[in-house]
Motif scaffolding. Structure first.
Motif, PDB file in Angstrom:
ATOM      1  N   GLU A 155      -2.525   1.913  -9.618  1.00 45.27           N
ATOM      2  CA  GLU A 155      -1.815   1.478  -8.446  1.00 45.27           C
ATOM      3  C   GLU A 155      -2.362   0.137  -7.419  1.00 45.27           C
ATOM      4  OE1 GLU A 155       1.831   0.718  -9.145  1.00 45.27           O
ATOM      5  OE2 GLU A 155       1.737   2.779  -9.772  1.00 45.27           O
ATOM      6  N   PHE A 156      -3.350   1.039  -6.938  1.00 46.96           N
ATOM      7  CA  PHE A 156      -3.998  -0.044  -6.102  1.00 46.96           C
ATOM      8  C   PHE A 156      -4.682  -1.240  -6.049  1.00 46.96           C
ATOM      9  CE2 PHE A 156      -4.679   4.170  -2.419  1.00 46.96           C
ATOM     10  CZ  PHE A 156      -3.576   3.003  -1.929  1.00 46.96           C
ATOM     11  N   ARG A 157      -5.197  -1.435  -7.678  1.00 47.94           N
ATOM     12  CA  ARG A 157      -5.779  -2.439  -8.865  1.00 47.94           C
ATOM     13  C   ARG A 157      -4.330  -2.939  -8.685  1.00 47.94           C
ATOM     14  NH1 ARG A 157      -9.255  -0.280  -7.188  1.00 47.94           N
ATOM     15  NH2 ARG A 157     -11.431  -0.083  -8.262  1.00 47.94           N
ATOM     16  N   ALA A 158      -3.421  -2.746  -8.964  1.00 45.87           N
ATOM     17  CA  ALA A 158      -2.384  -3.445  -8.770  1.00 45.87           C
ATOM     18  C   ALA A 158      -2.111  -4.989  -7.751  1.00 45.87           C
ATOM     19  CB  ALA A 158      -1.467  -2.622  -9.616  1.00 45.87           C
ATOM     20  N   ILE A 159      -1.736  -3.818  -6.479  1.00 46.75           N
ATOM     21  CA  ILE A 159      -1.144  -4.191  -5.580  1.00 46.75           C
ATOM     22  C   ILE A 159      -2.172  -5.430  -5.296  1.00 46.75           C
ATOM     23  CG2 ILE A 159       0.071  -2.284  -5.476  1.00 46.75           C
ATOM     24  CD1 ILE A 159      -1.658  -1.891  -2.847  1.00 46.75           C
ATOM     25  N   THR A 160      -2.905  -4.916  -5.336  1.00 42.23           N
ATOM     26  CA  THR A 160      -4.325  -5.962  -4.607  1.00 42.23           C
ATOM     27  C   THR A 160      -4.642  -7.575  -5.718  1.00 42.23           C
ATOM     28  OG1 THR A 160      -6.050  -4.563  -4.002  1.00 42.23           O
ATOM     29  CG2 THR A 160      -6.740  -6.438  -4.668  1.00 42.23           C
ATOM     30  N   ASP A 161      -3.962  -6.604  -6.716  1.00 43.47           N
ATOM     31  CA  ASP A 161      -3.507  -8.491  -7.590  1.00 43.47           C
ATOM     32  C   ASP A 161      -2.533  -8.819  -7.347  1.00 43.47           C
ATOM     33  OD1 ASP A 161      -6.197  -7.945  -9.188  1.00 43.47           O
ATOM     34  OD2 ASP A 161      -4.765  -6.969 -10.860  1.00 43.47           O
ATOM     35  N   LEU A 162      -1.939  -8.536  -7.027  1.00 44.11           N
ATOM     36  CA  LEU A 162      -0.235  -9.048  -6.196  1.00 44.11           C
ATOM     37  C   LEU A 162      -0.800  -9.550  -5.127  1.00 44.11           C
ATOM     38  CD1 LEU A 162       3.240  -9.467  -7.230  1.00 44.11           C
ATOM     39  CD2 LEU A 162       3.074  -7.405  -5.787  1.00 44.11           C
ATOM     40  N   PHE A 163      -0.727  -8.939  -3.715  1.00 44.81           N
ATOM     41  CA  PHE A 163      -1.157  -9.921  -3.063  1.00 44.81           C
ATOM     42  C   PHE A 163      -1.885 -10.855  -2.961  1.00 44.81           C
ATOM     43  CE2 PHE A 163      -4.127 -10.140   0.799  1.00 44.81           C
ATOM     44  CZ  PHE A 163      -3.080 -10.610   1.210  1.00 44.81           C
ATOM     45  N   TYR A 175       0.692  -1.472  -0.445  1.00 48.57           N
ATOM     46  CA  TYR A 175      -0.108  -0.421  -0.010  1.00 48.57           C
ATOM     47  C   TYR A 175       0.742   1.289   0.012  1.00 48.57           C
ATOM     48  CZ  TYR A 175      -3.595   3.410   2.051  1.00 48.57           C
ATOM     49  OH  TYR A 175      -4.187   4.227   2.065  1.00 48.57           O
ATOM     50  N   PHE A 176       2.234   1.549   1.018  1.00 44.95           N
ATOM     51  CA  PHE A 176       2.724   2.399   1.125  1.00 44.95           C
ATOM     52  C   PHE A 176       3.393   2.734  -0.658  1.00 44.95           C
ATOM     53  CE2 PHE A 176       1.547   2.809   4.862  1.00 44.95           C
ATOM     54  CZ  PHE A 176       1.688   4.291   5.780  1.00 44.95           C
ATOM     55  N   GLY A 177       3.790   1.715  -1.147  1.00 46.99           N
ATOM     56  CA  GLY A 177       4.653   1.388  -2.573  1.00 46.99           C
ATOM     57  C   GLY A 177       3.949   2.008  -3.018  1.00 46.99           C
ATOM     58  N   ALA A 178       2.953   1.702  -3.701  1.00 53.39           N
ATOM     59  CA  ALA A 178       1.690   2.381  -3.973  1.00 53.39           C
ATOM     60  C   ALA A 178       1.372   3.991  -4.053  1.00 53.39           C
ATOM     61  CB  ALA A 178       0.214   1.473  -3.968  1.00 53.39           C
ATOM     62  N   MET A 179       1.789   4.280  -3.090  1.00 51.65           N
ATOM     63  CA  MET A 179       1.910   5.773  -2.563  1.00 51.65           C
ATOM     64  C   MET A 179       2.782   6.474  -3.439  1.00 51.65           C
ATOM     65  SD  MET A 179      -1.159   6.392   0.054  1.00 51.65           S
ATOM     66  CE  MET A 179       0.062   5.302   1.498  1.00 51.65           C
ATOM     67  N   LEU A 180       3.874   5.552  -2.604  1.00 57.86           N
ATOM     68  CA  LEU A 180       5.130   6.545  -3.626  1.00 57.86           C
ATOM     69  C   LEU A 180       5.281   6.403  -4.601  1.00 57.86           C
ATOM     70  CD1 LEU A 180       7.048   4.881  -0.023  1.00 57.86           C
ATOM     71  CD2 LEU A 180       7.131   6.936  -0.887  1.00 57.86           C
ATOM     72  N   ARG A 181       4.877   5.223  -5.625  1.00 58.10           N
ATOM     73  CA  ARG A 181       5.000   5.244  -7.183  1.00 58.10           C
ATOM     74  C   ARG A 181       4.022   6.624  -7.167  1.00 58.10           C
ATOM     75  NH1 ARG A 181       5.280   0.012  -5.621  1.00 58.10           N
ATOM     76  NH2 ARG A 181       2.700  -0.339  -6.235  1.00 58.10           N
ATOM     77  N   TRP A 182       3.190   6.254  -7.067  1.00 57.50           N
ATOM     78  CA  TRP A 182       2.101   7.336  -7.780  1.00 57.50           C
ATOM     79  C   TRP A 182       2.540   8.858  -7.337  1.00 57.50           C
ATOM     80  CZ3 TRP A 182      -1.027  11.259  -4.847  1.00 57.50           C
ATOM     81  CH2 TRP A 182      -2.071  11.714  -6.375  1.00 57.50           C
TER      82      TRP A 182
END
Length: 208
Positions: A185-193, A167-174
């Protein structure tokens, strides 16, 4: 169970001062923008000595962090009926993340300052019951395990911590470049999780 005694007069006074400083800072951030506000302005508008302000908060980012985390806890509490009405882990966590993305997109300067503060204080992780995002991840993951969507053999705390880092990584990338959108970005991290990083068709081998 023994009920703890109420805070004494000195503790109440300290908390009242702290609350006043946070409320004053939040009003100044709204009026002038986060970057333009100084600690001196916060002290002056709260009618306290600068030393008093620094006794409570070492930096402006620390004031922001306390305000933002209290706001986040209130927002998460307000979101609970909407989240509970959704069916399944993915739908529930998407509801929470969409609300988070909407706030972040309105306040990128505050988000950047908050993340910088959190990275400088990485050891101060929020424990259970703090009302922050870690509590939300714990709850949603535990529900997902109860319904069989997530592996019940895995540790809830470990899964929540892993998702928190994503979650924090997604915000930093954005923040480094707002394309794609934070929602993407949040959809992508949920897919990965949920799906992991295995190649399609690969069979997961049990851990030993």
């Amino acid at each position: 169970m023994e009920v703890p005694p109420p805070p004494g007069r000195r503790a109440r006074k300290r908390q009242q001062t702290r609350d006043t400083l946070i409320a004053t800072a939040a009003a100044l951030f709204d009026l002038h923008g986060y970057d333009a506000v100084t600690m001196e302005q916060i002290a002056a508008h709260a009618d306290v000595a600068k030393r008093t302000l620094y006794n409570h908060f070492p930096t402006k980012d620390a004031v922001l962090a306390d305000w933002l985390e209290a706001q986040l806890a209130r927002d998460l509490a307000d979101l609970q009926p909407r989240i509970a009405a959704r069916r399944g882990f993915r739908a529930r966590i998407d509801t929470l993340l969409d609300a988070s993305a909407a706030w972040c997109e309105r306040h990128p300067a505050r988000l950047r300052a908050y993340l910088q503060h959190r990275m400088m204080n990485a050891g101060a992780a929020a424990g259970p019951g703090s009302g922050g995002p870690m509590d939300a991840w714990r709850l949603l993951i535990a529900r997902g395990q109860d319904t069989g969507e997530l592996d019940p053999a895995l540790c809830v705390e470990r899964l929540a911590t892993a998702f928190h880092h994503l979650y924090f990584g997604a915000m930093l990338r954005w923040l480094d470049g707002p394309e794609p959108s934070l929602r993407d970005e949040f959809r992508a991290i949920t897919d990965l999780f949920l799906d992991g990083a295995r190649a399609p068709g690969e069979v997961r081998k049990p851990a030993h």
